[in-house]
Scaffold this motif. Structure first.
Motif, short mmCIF file in Angstrom:
data_model
loop_
_atom_site.label_atom_id
_atom_site.label_comp_id
_atom_site.label_asym_id
_atom_site.label_seq_id
_atom_site.Cartn_x
_atom_site.Cartn_y
_atom_site.Cartn_z
N VAL A 1 0.80 -1.23 0.00
CA VAL A 1 0.00 0.00 0.00
C VAL A 1 0.83 1.28 0.00
CG1 VAL A 1 -1.93 -1.12 1.16
CG2 VAL A 1 -0.19 0.04 2.54
N MET A 2 2.11 1.18 0.34
CA MET A 2 2.89 2.40 0.55
C MET A 2 3.01 3.28 -0.70
SD MET A 2 3.25 2.46 3.69
CE MET A 2 4.18 3.98 3.70
N PRO A 3 3.04 2.74 -1.92
CA PRO A 3 3.08 3.65 -3.07
C PRO A 3 1.79 4.47 -3.24
CG PRO A 3 3.85 1.45 -3.69
CD PRO A 3 3.21 1.33 -2.33
N PHE A 4 0.74 4.10 -2.53
CA PHE A 4 -0.59 4.66 -2.80
C PHE A 4 -1.13 5.52 -1.65
CE2 PHE A 4 -0.11 0.39 -4.70
CZ PHE A 4 0.07 0.80 -6.02
N VAL A 5 -0.21 6.00 -0.80
CA VAL A 5 -0.60 6.86 0.32
C VAL A 5 -1.40 8.06 -0.18
CG1 VAL A 5 0.34 8.51 1.98
CG2 VAL A 5 1.29 6.20 1.85
N SER A 6 -2.51 8.35 0.51
CA SER A 6 -3.40 9.43 0.11
C SER A 6 -3.31 10.59 1.10
CB SER A 6 -4.85 8.94 0.03
OG SER A 6 -5.73 9.98 -0.31
N HIS A 7 -2.91 11.77 0.62
CA HIS A 7 -2.82 12.98 1.44
C HIS A 7 -3.93 13.95 1.04
CE1 HIS A 7 1.12 12.39 3.40
NE2 HIS A 7 1.48 11.79 2.28
N PRO A 8 -4.63 14.55 1.99
CA PRO A 8 -5.56 15.64 1.63
C PRO A 8 -4.80 16.76 0.93
CG PRO A 8 -5.85 14.95 3.93
CD PRO A 8 -4.60 14.30 3.44
N GLU A 9 -5.36 17.27 -0.12
CA GLU A 9 -4.68 18.28 -0.94
C GLU A 9 -4.19 19.47 -0.11
OE1 GLU A 9 -3.73 21.60 -3.25
OE2 GLU A 9 -5.57 21.52 -2.01
N PRO A 10 -4.96 20.00 0.86
CA PRO A 10 -4.47 21.16 1.61
C PRO A 10 -3.18 20.91 2.39
CG PRO A 10 -6.84 20.92 1.91
CD PRO A 10 -6.36 19.68 1.22
N LEU A 11 -2.85 19.63 2.66
CA LEU A 11 -1.65 19.33 3.45
C LEU A 11 -0.41 19.14 2.60
CD1 LEU A 11 -3.05 16.80 6.10
CD2 LEU A 11 -2.92 19.29 6.25
N THR A 12 -0.57 19.00 1.30
CA THR A 12 0.56 18.59 0.47
C THR A 12 1.67 19.62 0.41
OG1 THR A 12 -0.62 19.41 -1.49
CG2 THR A 12 -0.86 17.07 -0.96
N ALA A 13 1.36 20.90 0.63
CA ALA A 13 2.38 21.95 0.54
C ALA A 13 3.09 22.19 1.87
CB ALA A 13 1.77 23.25 0.04
N LEU A 14 2.65 21.53 2.94
CA LEU A 14 3.28 21.75 4.25
C LEU A 14 4.64 21.04 4.32
CD1 LEU A 14 0.28 21.27 6.70
CD2 LEU A 14 1.43 23.42 6.14
N PRO A 15 5.60 21.61 5.04
CA PRO A 15 6.88 20.94 5.24
C PRO A 15 6.69 19.60 5.96
CG PRO A 15 7.00 23.23 5.94
CD PRO A 15 5.55 22.93 5.68
N GLU A 16 7.63 18.68 5.71
CA GLU A 16 7.53 17.34 6.28
C GLU A 16 7.47 17.36 7.80
OE1 GLU A 16 10.11 13.17 6.29
OE2 GLU A 16 10.44 14.68 4.72
N GLY A 17 8.13 18.31 8.42
CA GLY A 17 8.14 18.37 9.87
C GLY A 17 6.83 18.79 10.49
N LEU A 18 5.91 19.31 9.67
CA LEU A 18 4.62 19.77 10.18
C LEU A 18 3.47 18.83 9.85
CD1 LEU A 18 4.83 23.60 9.38
CD2 LEU A 18 5.36 22.43 11.54
N ALA A 19 3.62 18.03 8.82
CA ALA A 19 2.53 17.16 8.38
C ALA A 19 3.10 15.82 7.93
CB ALA A 19 1.74 17.80 7.24
N SER A 20 2.34 14.76 8.17
CA SER A 20 2.77 13.42 7.79
C SER A 20 1.55 12.54 7.58
CB SER A 20 3.68 12.82 8.86
OG SER A 20 3.01 12.79 10.12
N HIS A 21 1.78 11.34 7.10
CA HIS A 21 0.72 10.35 6.96
C HIS A 21 0.85 9.33 8.08
CE1 HIS A 21 -1.68 7.05 5.11
NE2 HIS A 21 -2.30 8.04 4.49
N SER A 22 -0.26 8.79 8.52
CA SER A 22 -0.22 7.84 9.65
C SER A 22 0.67 6.64 9.36
CB SER A 22 -1.64 7.37 9.99
OG SER A 22 -2.26 6.76 8.86
N SER A 23 0.79 6.25 8.09
CA SER A 23 1.60 5.09 7.74
C SER A 23 3.10 5.38 7.78
CB SER A 23 1.23 4.60 6.34
OG SER A 23 1.51 5.60 5.37
N HIS A 24 3.48 6.62 8.04
CA HIS A 24 4.89 6.97 8.07
C HIS A 24 5.46 6.99 9.48
CE1 HIS A 24 4.31 9.13 3.94
NE2 HIS A 24 4.48 7.84 3.82
N HIS A 25 4.73 6.42 10.43
CA HIS A 25 5.19 6.44 11.83
C HIS A 25 5.32 5.03 12.38
CE1 HIS A 25 4.90 10.77 12.14
NE2 HIS A 25 3.72 10.71 11.58
N SER A 26 6.54 4.69 12.79
CA SER A 26 6.75 3.43 13.50
C SER A 26 6.93 3.67 14.99
CB SER A 26 7.99 2.72 12.94
OG SER A 26 9.14 3.53 13.09
#
Length: 398
Positions: free
Chosen positions: A138-163
């Protein structure tokens, strides 16, 4: 030249490999076993599905989750959630015992060559094969809400990116979504000492009910049958006869894949969430921007008014989109030429999971618009592995 190269070593890739090896196909398996389960799920998570419906598939049917747990004196009982760590260990045990060899290499490209394919790895190895099974997870198909896509990585992430969620201790974190990933992530954040909240556009949260006993009267079973995806006749159709779903018109299948078995939290999570995490229901995310405190989220309330929320970090638990265009490892010429289901985003597959490019097979999430929502869950691995391997054998003439 190999008969089959399996790209991916998650539940689907491992199940396909186990069935293919048993038929004597000349086989190569590429990928890190159970990678997304090992690397993208934090400690404390539990398997949502029942143990008996969460098995990887091998031809003998002996390497079940229950068999693994029994060998270690661990419970695997109906109605008792299994820790993700236990399930990951089970997958690793399956890989070691059901698949002879797995090359932990990352595949960088799959392209046509003559009458077959060449699979290239990041180490530069070029592997010729007559057929390919893409089980990319599933990792190639991560879905981000469009308003979050321009935020820096340190401010926004996807739930699947956290171990590991412990880094958010003492921080204010907002989770976007209304499904199990959103609700369990928020509960775990609160338990790690974060100030967590959920923002959901849905007007209410849906919660699964505790599973009914497996041993029930015939009448109750007929009214509300058990199946791999829960109970009820719709779920029974999705899980038990995906071949029938595939016979429906393409647009109908696309709609079913997108809407059936919608977002819901596990019954065992409800008390943990409701006692610790506030939920803003009916709130739509309009925009997001960096602020002095982290992130400003501009929302629309259920009444249509506009409001703003300040948070230090936002986690999108907004699922995955089965979009073939996101599968970068597949040669663009092949991707662009593949027939799509109902004119949508996913490849249209025959009854043996073969695409319109002869010898190119798919498994997992990308097959849900062809075969239905069972392909979003581990339960679909047995049906997939059996059918797909038959298709490979037919293609290579064995």
């Amino acid at each position: 030249m190999y008969d089959l190269v399996v790209v991916g070593a998650g539940p689907y890739g491992l199940s396909i490999a186990a069935h293919a090896a048993a038929t004597g196909l000349r086989l190569r398996v590429l990928g890190r076993p159970m990678a997304s389960w090992r690397d993208h799920m934090p400690p404390g998570m539990f398997l949502k599905s029942e143990p008996w419906s969460s098995n990887l598939s091998d031809p003998t049917g002996d390497r079940t989750l229950s068999a693994y747990c029994a060998s270690r004196n661990q419970p695997a009982e109906h109605g008792t959630p299994i820790p993700i760590t236990t399930y990951t260990d089970y997958g690793m045990w399956f890989a070691q015992n059901a698949v002879e060899r797995i090359d932990e290499q990352t595949v960088t490209s799959v392209r046509r060559s003559g009458g077959g394919y060449v699979v290239t790895t990041e180490d530069g190895e070029a592997i010729p094969t007559r057929t390919v099974a893409l089980a990319a997870g599933v990792m190639p198909f991560v879905s981000h809400p469009e308003p979050l896509t321009a935020l820096p990585e340190g401010l926004a992430s996807h739930s699947s990116h956290h171990s590991d969620l412990s880094r958010f201790k003492g921080k204010d974190v907002t989770v976007i979504g209304a499904g199990q990933a959103a609700l369990e992530t928020a509960a775990l954040l609160a338990e790690e000492g974060a100030t967590a909240r959920v923002v959901a556009r849905a007007g209410r949260l849906n919660w699964n009910t505790p599973p009914q006993p497996l041993d029930r009267s015939l009448l109750r079973s007929l009214r509300d049958p058990h199946c791999g995806l829960g109970t009820g006749w719709p779920s029974w159709v999705w899980s038990e006869i995906p071949w029938a779903v595939r016979r429906l018109p393409g647009p109908t299948r696309v709609r079913i894949a997108a809407t059936a078995l919608g977002p819901a939290g596990a019954w065992w999570l409800r008390d943990r969430l409701e006692s610790a995490v506030p939920v803003l229901l009916g709130h739509r995310l309009r925009a997001a921007s960096p602020s002095s405190g982290g992130v400003r989220l501009d929302l629309t309330t259920p009444a249509g008014a506009r409001t703003a929320l300040e948070t230090e970090h936002v986690i999108a638990a907004t699922g995955f989109t089965p979009d073939l265009a996101r599968l970068d490892l597949l040669d663009r010429g092949i991707r662009d030429g593949l027939r799509r289901v109902g004119g949508g985003l996913a490849p249209d597959l025959n009854s043996r999971f073969e695409s319109s490019h002869p010898g190119l097979f798919f498994a997992g999430l990308l097959t849900a618009p062809s075969f239905g929502p069972a392909m979003r869950f581990v339960y679909g691995a047995t049906f997939t592995a059996q059918r797909l391997v038959r298709g490979v054998r037919r293609r290579v003439g064995t």
